[in-house]
Design a protein around this motif. Structure first.
Motif, mmCIF file in Angstrom:
data_model
loop_
_atom_site.group_PDB
_atom_site.id
_atom_site.type_symbol
_atom_site.label_atom_id
_atom_site.label_comp_id
_atom_site.label_asym_id
_atom_site.label_seq_id
_atom_site.Cartn_x
_atom_site.Cartn_y
_atom_site.Cartn_z
ATOM 1 N N ARG A 5 0.814 -1.214 0.000
ATOM 2 C CA ARG A 5 0.000 0.000 0.000
ATOM 3 C C ARG A 5 0.846 1.262 0.000
ATOM 4 O O ARG A 5 0.337 2.330 -0.285
ATOM 5 N N GLN B 68 -2.478 3.289 -3.925
ATOM 6 C CA GLN B 68 -1.155 2.976 -3.392
ATOM 7 C C GLN B 68 -0.446 4.311 -3.239
ATOM 8 O O GLN B 68 -0.411 5.111 -4.175
ATOM 9 N N LEU C 233 -4.823 1.333 -6.730
ATOM 10 C CA LEU C 233 -4.317 0.068 -6.200
ATOM 11 C C LEU C 233 -4.772 -1.074 -7.093
ATOM 12 O O LEU C 233 -5.966 -1.280 -7.329
#
Length: 120
Positions: free
Chosen positions: A11, A85, A115
């Protein structure tokens, strides 16, 4: 503090410039953390603190680690950004008033991307 479950996906990542600045800061203060909040002004920038000087709240989310440095985000901000992210980067300028990047003529900045399960 909570931890999101994200199989096979980091992440939070960092650019080489961010890694270099973190290493420089850690030579002065070995135990640090990064916190990204959703506030205004300095609070919208990622802030770097001595680990013992910042109290991680129960709503803060641990996104992951950049090297040995934990990266947290405020719970409300996580809800808004949970599909992204975060990419810790560095740009010229002064860091936040209480952030350890202040006075180094470079400051942390967060970039983001959607992401996905693909490569970072």
């Amino acid at each position: 503090m909570t931890e999101p479950s994200t199989p096979n996906m980091r992440r939070v990542i960092a650019t080489e410039a961010a890694m270099d600045l973190l290493a420089e800061i850690r030579r002065d203060v070995p135990d640090i953390l990064i916190h990204q909040s959703g506030g205004c002004c300095d609070g919208s920038s990622p802030m770097c603190y001595p680990a013992g000087d910042f109290r991680v709240g129960e709503r803060d989310v641990l996104l992951g680690y950049i090297g040995a440095v934990p990266v947290y985000i405020g719970g409300q901000q996580y809800e808004a950004w949970k599909h992204t992210q975060l990419i810790l980067d560095v740009v010229p300028g002064r860091g936040g008033m209480f952030s350890l990047d202040n006075g180094r003529e470079r400051r942390f900045l967060v970039r983001s991307r959607v992401l996905t399960d693909g490569p970072a």
